[in-house]
Write a protein that holds these residues in place. Structure first.
Motif, PDB file in Angstrom:
ATOM      1  N   ASP A  93       0.834  -1.188   0.000  1.00 24.91           N
ATOM      2  CA  ASP A  93       0.000   0.000   0.000  1.00 24.91           C
ATOM      3  C   ASP A  93       0.869   1.237   0.000  1.00 24.91           C
ATOM      4  O   ASP A  93       1.903   1.301   0.648  1.00 24.91           O
ATOM      5  CB  ASP A  93      -0.901   0.023   1.240  1.00 24.91           C
ATOM      6  N   GLU A  94       0.397   2.300  -0.704  1.00 27.81           N
ATOM      7  CA  GLU A  94       1.227   3.485  -0.877  1.00 27.81           C
ATOM      8  C   GLU A  94       1.522   4.183   0.446  1.00 27.81           C
ATOM      9  O   GLU A  94       2.590   4.754   0.628  1.00 27.81           O
ATOM     10  CB  GLU A  94       0.535   4.454  -1.841  1.00 27.81           C
ATOM     11  N   GLU A  95       0.580   4.156   1.390  1.00 30.35           N
ATOM     12  CA  GLU A  95       0.749   4.888   2.631  1.00 30.35           C
ATOM     13  C   GLU A  95       1.391   4.058   3.733  1.00 30.35           C
ATOM     14  O   GLU A  95       1.524   4.518   4.854  1.00 30.35           O
ATOM     15  CB  GLU A  95      -0.612   5.412   3.098  1.00 30.35           C
ATOM     16  N   SER A  96       1.767   2.849   3.442  1.00 32.25           N
ATOM     17  CA  SER A  96       2.373   2.000   4.458  1.00 32.25           C
ATOM     18  C   SER A  96       3.751   2.517   4.845  1.00 32.25           C
ATOM     19  O   SER A  96       4.556   2.862   3.978  1.00 32.25           O
ATOM     20  CB  SER A  96       2.499   0.566   3.948  1.00 32.25           C
ATOM     21  N   PRO A  97       4.071   2.542   6.143  1.00 28.24           N
ATOM     22  CA  PRO A  97       5.442   2.864   6.536  1.00 28.24           C
ATOM     23  C   PRO A  97       6.351   1.696   6.219  1.00 28.24           C
ATOM     24  O   PRO A  97       5.899   0.591   5.947  1.00 28.24           O
ATOM     25  CB  PRO A  97       5.315   3.075   8.049  1.00 28.24           C
ATOM     26  N   THR A  98       7.635   1.940   6.264  1.00 28.45           N
ATOM     27  CA  THR A  98       8.584   0.844   6.079  1.00 28.45           C
ATOM     28  C   THR A  98       8.978   0.277   7.428  1.00 28.45           C
ATOM     29  O   THR A  98       8.868   0.944   8.468  1.00 28.45           O
ATOM     30  CB  THR A  98       9.850   1.327   5.355  1.00 28.45           C
ATOM     31  N   ALA A  99       9.451  -0.969   7.426  1.00 31.93           N
ATOM     32  CA  ALA A  99       9.914  -1.581   8.666  1.00 31.93           C
ATOM     33  C   ALA A  99      11.059  -0.775   9.258  1.00 31.93           C
ATOM     34  O   ALA A  99      11.132  -0.566  10.478  1.00 31.93           O
ATOM     35  CB  ALA A  99      10.343  -3.020   8.399  1.00 31.93           C
ATOM     36  N   GLU A 100      11.962  -0.310   8.386  1.00 30.10           N
ATOM     37  CA  GLU A 100      13.128   0.440   8.869  1.00 30.10           C
ATOM     38  C   GLU A 100      12.702   1.757   9.516  1.00 30.10           C
ATOM     39  O   GLU A 100      13.246   2.147  10.566  1.00 30.10           O
ATOM     40  CB  GLU A 100      14.083   0.717   7.710  1.00 30.10           C
ATOM     41  N   SER A 101      11.729   2.452   8.922  1.00 30.23           N
ATOM     42  CA  SER A 101      11.301   3.735   9.502  1.00 30.23           C
ATOM     43  C   SER A 101      10.622   3.534  10.849  1.00 30.23           C
ATOM     44  O   SER A 101      10.768   4.360  11.760  1.00 30.23           O
ATOM     45  CB  SER A 101      10.363   4.461   8.531  1.00 30.23           C
ATOM     46  N   LEU A 102       9.887   2.442  10.994  1.00 33.12           N
ATOM     47  CA  LEU A 102       9.234   2.164  12.269  1.00 33.12           C
ATOM     48  C   LEU A 102      10.249   1.869  13.373  1.00 33.12           C
ATOM     49  O   LEU A 102      10.095   2.320  14.512  1.00 33.12           O
ATOM     50  CB  LEU A 102       8.274   0.986  12.112  1.00 33.12           C
ATOM     51  N   VAL A 103      11.290   1.107  13.039  1.00 34.97           N
ATOM     52  CA  VAL A 103      12.322   0.821  14.041  1.00 34.97           C
ATOM     53  C   VAL A 103      13.073   2.100  14.400  1.00 34.97           C
ATOM     54  O   VAL A 103      13.404   2.337  15.565  1.00 34.97           O
ATOM     55  CB  VAL A 103      13.283  -0.273  13.542  1.00 34.97           C
ATOM     56  N   ARG A 104      13.336   2.957  13.391  1.00 31.43           N
ATOM     57  CA  ARG A 104      13.986   4.248  13.692  1.00 31.43           C
ATOM     58  C   ARG A 104      13.109   5.084  14.621  1.00 31.43           C
ATOM     59  O   ARG A 104      13.610   5.733  15.551  1.00 31.43           O
ATOM     60  CB  ARG A 104      14.257   5.012  12.401  1.00 31.43           C
ATOM     61  N   ASP A 105      11.801   5.083  14.380  1.00 30.35           N
ATOM     62  CA  ASP A 105      10.892   5.815  15.264  1.00 30.35           C
ATOM     63  C   ASP A 105      10.959   5.265  16.683  1.00 30.35           C
ATOM     64  O   ASP A 105      10.947   6.020  17.665  1.00 30.35           O
ATOM     65  CB  ASP A 105       9.452   5.703  14.752  1.00 30.35           C
ATOM     66  N   ALA A 106      11.021   3.930  16.811  1.00 28.48           N
ATOM     67  CA  ALA A 106      11.099   3.314  18.132  1.00 28.48           C
ATOM     68  C   ALA A 106      12.386   3.709  18.849  1.00 28.48           C
ATOM     69  O   ALA A 106      12.388   3.938  20.071  1.00 28.48           O
ATOM     70  CB  ALA A 106      10.996   1.797  18.012  1.00 28.48           C
TER      71      ALA A 106
END
Length: 381
Positions: free
Chosen positions: A25-38
């Motif tokens: 999906d176009e609006e899905s975050p990436t796994a890497e961006s989510l871990v960076r946010d964490a």
């Protein structure tokens, strides 16, 4: 169906049919961006409270427990066991840790283990595990699901082979588990699955599951979930203190400090030497001064602890000893303002040197601390 299979089936059912969108999906975050946010959430976190449920499954048994968890990273935590099928951790067990002391109360034996650790370096293990996931693991985004009524992003990870056992460092819970890998000596043949759920609101891990299988048979499984998660809500001052029950036996371990002080003047009243006052980066403040008398032949060790209150585990410390405790042959020899010193690289960066009857050390958990400049400013007072 036995208890172990019920647990595994429950984990599958929790995931089935819950994913609301996928990585395409176009609006899905990436796994890497989510871990960076964490990682960024962890860096600035003040406190965390939750109800934590843990299940440890092997090929022979399953143990579960539910705990009330309160943390002030990196050094302070309070854990109270609310439910447990683990005989080694009965209901009512309490663990309280602050910078200087850890208390462990076992209500079954009525023993309190008091361990003093006045000079313990408080690294942020949770952040290090997240950073290792980002740098070394293969990450795949698997959409969203619901954990404890909260929207969470699902991330599947694949570790390098040399990251498999014999321990698992959990992201959810600041805990290390020992993995009994009896199945095979060939790690490449093990099927390793690690899933991390990151809460959408807080951008912080709320659940984790690790499974190690051999030829389709589960050898080890650890599942941890936070419920009622709250971050940065504020804590009462007495949260990380502990008063042993009146009928409990207290067993002590570790070096009891001669004192923990807020100022140099107060510490110097009991010291046989003067303390330096080095210039440190503007973000650092003096947190405390610990004095430990290690007994005959080991001298008096004084540690000045500085930390950055805006970043978890951004800490440096200056140590003064009247007995040399470093081995020059194991360190890199350097020169600071014409004086011989010694450097140690690794998880802790350090500089050591001797001045007349005293030995000095400047150490830091971060690579951006100007250790050489701080050492030069102290020199040979």
């Amino acid at each position: 169906m036995n208890r172990r299979r019920l647990l595994a089936a429950g984990a599958v059912a929790a995931l089935a049919g819950c994913v609301s969108y996928t990585a395409d999906d176009e609006e899905s975050p990436t796994a890497e961006s989510l871990v960076r946010d964490a990682i960024e959430t962890r860096r600035g976190m003040t406190d965390l409270t939750a109800r934590r449920t843990m299940a440890v499954e092997t090929d022979t048994d399953t143990r579960e427990r539910t705990e009330a968890v309160v943390r002030r990273p990196p050094a302070s935590q309070r854990i109270e066991v609310l439910e447990s099928t683990d005989s080694s951790v009965p209901v009512g067990s309490i663990t309280v840790t602050n910078r200087a002391t850890t208390w462990e109360y076992n209500p079954r034996t009525e023993i309190v283990d008091k361990q003093s650790h006045p000079n313990k370096v408080d690294a942020d293990r949770t952040r290090r595990v997240l950073e290792r996931l980002l740098d070394e693991h293969r990450l795949r985004y698997e959409g969203t699901t619901t954990v404890d009524g909260r929207e969470a992003h699902v991330i599947e990870t694949k570790p390098p082979v040399d990251d498999i056992g014999p321990t698992i460092d959990l992201v959810v819970g600041d805990t290390t588990f020992v993995v009994p890998l009896r199945a095979t000596g060939d790690l490449e043949k093990l099927d390793v699955s690690r899933t991390v759920w990151i809460d959408d609101e807080y951008r912080y891990p709320i659940k984790e599951e690790n499974t190690i299988s051999d030829d389709g048979e589960t050898r080890h499984r650890v599942a941890v979930t936070y419920e009622d998660l709250e971050i940065d809500t504020g804590l009462e001052p007495e949260t990380f203190s502990f008063e042993p029950p009146a009928d409990a036996t207290v067993v002590t371990d570790g070096p009891e400090p001669e004192g923990v002080f807020e100022t140099r003047a107060a510490a110097e009243e009991i010291l046989p030497y003067r303390l330096p006052e080095p210039p440190v980066p503007n973000t650092y403040v003096l947190d405390r001064i610990t004095v430990v008398e290690k007994g005959e032949g080991f001298g008096t060790t004084t540690t000045l602890w500085y930390n950055d209150p805006t970043v978890i585990a951004r800490e440096l410390f200056v140590v003064v000893r009247n007995v040399q405790r470093f081995n020059p042959d194991a360190l890199e020899e350097i020169t600071i303002d014409g004086r011989t010193a010694y450097r140690r690289d690794g998880r802790i960066q350090s500089v050591f040197w001797t001045c007349e009857d005293l030995n000095y050390e400047v150490s830091s958990l971060t690579d951006d601390t100007p250790l050489l400049e701080i050492a030069a400013s102290i020199g040979c007072p």
